[in-house]
Design a protein around this motif. Sequence first.
Motif, PDB file in Angstrom:
ATOM      1  N   ARG A   2       1.054  -1.182  -0.050  1.00 21.24           N
ATOM      2  CA  ARG A   2       0.243  -0.058   0.019  1.00 21.24           C
ATOM      3  C   ARG A   2       0.763   0.888   0.158  1.00 21.24           C
ATOM      4  O   ARG A   2       0.497   1.932  -0.260  1.00 21.24           O
ATOM      5  N   GLN A   3       1.969   1.571  -0.590  1.00 19.58           N
ATOM      6  CA  GLN A   3       3.380   2.238  -0.429  1.00 19.58           C
ATOM      7  C   GLN A   3       2.714   2.879  -1.350  1.00 19.58           C
ATOM      8  O   GLN A   3       2.932   1.895  -2.708  1.00 19.58           O
ATOM      9  N   PRO A   4       3.516   4.384  -1.692  1.00 16.33           N
ATOM     10  CA  PRO A   4       3.654   5.170  -2.980  1.00 16.33           C
ATOM     11  C   PRO A   4       4.602   4.652  -3.296  1.00 16.33           C
ATOM     12  O   PRO A   4       4.591   4.470  -4.789  1.00 16.33           O
ATOM     13  N   HIS A   5       5.556   4.399  -3.398  1.00 13.87           N
ATOM     14  CA  HIS A   5       6.807   3.206  -3.948  1.00 13.87           C
ATOM     15  C   HIS A   5       7.251   2.621  -3.563  1.00 13.87           C
ATOM     16  O   HIS A   5       7.466   2.053  -2.747  1.00 13.87           O
ATOM     17  N   GLY A   6       8.079   1.644  -4.561  1.00 14.65           N
ATOM     18  CA  GLY A   6       9.007   0.572  -3.981  1.00 14.65           C
ATOM     19  C   GLY A   6       9.942   1.466  -3.420  1.00 14.65           C
ATOM     20  O   GLY A   6      10.794   2.309  -3.602  1.00 14.65           O
ATOM     21  N   THR A   7      10.863   0.483  -2.009  1.00 15.62           N
ATOM     22  CA  THR A   7      11.765   1.559  -1.440  1.00 15.62           C
ATOM     23  C   THR A   7      13.019   0.703  -0.916  1.00 15.62           C
ATOM     24  O   THR A   7      12.761  -0.742  -0.754  1.00 15.62           O
ATOM     25  N   LEU A   8      14.023   1.106  -0.481  1.00 13.77           N
ATOM     26  CA  LEU A   8      14.984  -0.168   0.038  1.00 13.77           C
ATOM     27  C   LEU A   8      15.628   1.000   1.526  1.00 13.77           C
ATOM     28  O   LEU A   8      15.167   2.556   0.688  1.00 13.77           O
ATOM     29  N   GLY A   9      16.343   0.567   1.277  1.00 10.61           N
ATOM     30  CA  GLY A   9      16.996   1.247   2.825  1.00 10.61           C
ATOM     31  C   GLY A   9      18.527   1.392   2.162  1.00 10.61           C
ATOM     32  O   GLY A   9      19.205   0.556   1.818  1.00 10.61           O
ATOM     33  N   LEU A  10      19.376   2.601   2.827  1.00 13.10           N
ATOM     34  CA  LEU A  10      20.662   3.228   3.065  1.00 13.10           C
ATOM     35  C   LEU A  10      20.998   3.253   4.178  1.00 13.10           C
ATOM     36  O   LEU A  10      20.847   3.919   4.617  1.00 13.10           O
ATOM     37  N   LEU A  11      22.602   2.589   4.938  1.00  7.60           N
ATOM     38  CA  LEU A  11      23.118   3.152   5.370  1.00  7.60           C
ATOM     39  C   LEU A  11      24.440   2.781   5.118  1.00  7.60           C
ATOM     40  O   LEU A  11      24.920   2.818   4.695  1.00  7.60           O
ATOM     41  N   ASP A  12      24.219   4.023   7.292  1.00  6.99           N
ATOM     42  CA  ASP A  12      26.065   4.203   6.796  1.00  6.99           C
ATOM     43  C   ASP A  12      26.736   4.359   7.615  1.00  6.99           C
ATOM     44  O   ASP A  12      25.960   5.002   9.228  1.00  6.99           O
ATOM     45  N   ALA A  37      20.383   6.619   8.263  1.00  7.73           N
ATOM     46  CA  ALA A  37      19.589   5.270   8.372  1.00  7.73           C
ATOM     47  C   ALA A  37      18.366   6.438   7.063  1.00  7.73           C
ATOM     48  O   ALA A  37      18.299   7.207   7.492  1.00  7.73           O
ATOM     49  N   ARG A  38      18.552   6.029   6.132  1.00  7.67           N
ATOM     50  CA  ARG A  38      17.283   6.305   5.021  1.00  7.67           C
ATOM     51  C   ARG A  38      17.332   5.545   4.293  1.00  7.67           C
ATOM     52  O   ARG A  38      17.185   4.719   3.671  1.00  7.67           O
ATOM     53  N   ILE A  39      15.980   5.764   4.008  1.00  6.43           N
ATOM     54  CA  ILE A  39      14.490   4.738   2.592  1.00  6.43           C
ATOM     55  C   ILE A  39      14.447   5.814   2.682  1.00  6.43           C
ATOM     56  O   ILE A  39      13.756   6.795   1.452  1.00  6.43           O
ATOM     57  N   VAL A  40      14.876   5.106   0.855  1.00  9.40           N
ATOM     58  CA  VAL A  40      15.095   5.879  -0.482  1.00  9.40           C
ATOM     59  C   VAL A  40      13.513   5.034  -1.524  1.00  9.40           C
ATOM     60  O   VAL A  40      13.636   3.658  -1.935  1.00  9.40           O
ATOM     61  N   PRO A  41      13.323   5.810  -2.019  1.00 12.09           N
ATOM     62  CA  PRO A  41      12.793   5.607  -2.766  1.00 12.09           C
ATOM     63  C   PRO A  41      12.721   4.850  -4.695  1.00 12.09           C
ATOM     64  O   PRO A  41      13.483   5.511  -4.777  1.00 12.09           O
ATOM     65  N   VAL A  42      12.602   3.627  -4.853  1.00 11.63           N
ATOM     66  CA  VAL A  42      13.083   3.577  -6.437  1.00 11.63           C
ATOM     67  C   VAL A  42      12.269   2.735  -7.178  1.00 11.63           C
ATOM     68  O   VAL A  42      12.625   2.483  -8.095  1.00 11.63           O
ATOM     69  N   THR A  43      10.913   3.372  -7.003  1.00 13.57           N
ATOM     70  CA  THR A  43      10.003   3.124  -8.125  1.00 13.57           C
ATOM     71  C   THR A  43       9.268   4.277  -8.294  1.00 13.57           C
ATOM     72  O   THR A  43       9.296   4.928  -7.387  1.00 13.57           O
ATOM     73  N   PRO A  44       8.443   4.841  -9.497  1.00 12.12           N
ATOM     74  CA  PRO A  44       8.482   5.342  -9.751  1.00 12.12           C
ATOM     75  C   PRO A  44       6.464   5.473  -8.974  1.00 12.12           C
ATOM     76  O   PRO A  44       6.347   4.914  -8.474  1.00 12.12           O
TER      77      PRO A  44
END
Length: 143
Positions: A117-127, A136-143
Motif C-alpha cells: 500500500r506504499q506509494p513507492h518501492g523502497t530500499l534502505g541505505l545505512l552509513d 539511515a535513509r529510506i529511498v524510493p526506487v520505483t515511480p
Amino acid sequence: MAGHLRTAELILHAGDVCVAPVLDELAQYAPVVAVCGNNDGPDVVAWGSPETVEVDIAGLPVAMIHDSGQKTGRLARMRRRFPDARLVVFGHSHIPLDEQDADLRIFNPGSPTDKRRQPHGTLGLLDIEDGVLLSARIVPVTP
C-alpha cells in the motif's frame, strides 16, 4: 536501484526474497547477509538465510529478523530479543519504518519490488563507520 547496489559494501536482505537466485544476483554487487522470510522456500534457507542474524558491521552490532511482530511494543520487543544489538533491520510488512530510542534503532527498508500500500518501492541505505550508524535513509526506487 542498481545504482545503489553498485556502491554498496554489504547488502542486508530482511526476507521475502522468494527464490535463492535473487540472492545470487545481489551477491554480484556486494556480499549479502539475509534472513528467511515467510514467502521464502527451502532454497533460500539452503542458500544460507536463517531466521535471525546477528552480525558486526564496521563495529556496530546489528541484528536482522523478518517478522518483528505487531507494531505495538516493537521497539521494546526487539531490544529484549536482541539485547546486544544497536540496530535491528526487519521486513515482513514491506512498510518502511525508522524508529529509535536512546539504546536501539529499528529499521524496515520497505520493499523495492512489492510496495503493497506504499506509494513507492523502497530500499534502505545505512552509513556505518567505527561502530556508529551515521545515517539511515529510506529511498524510493520505483515511480
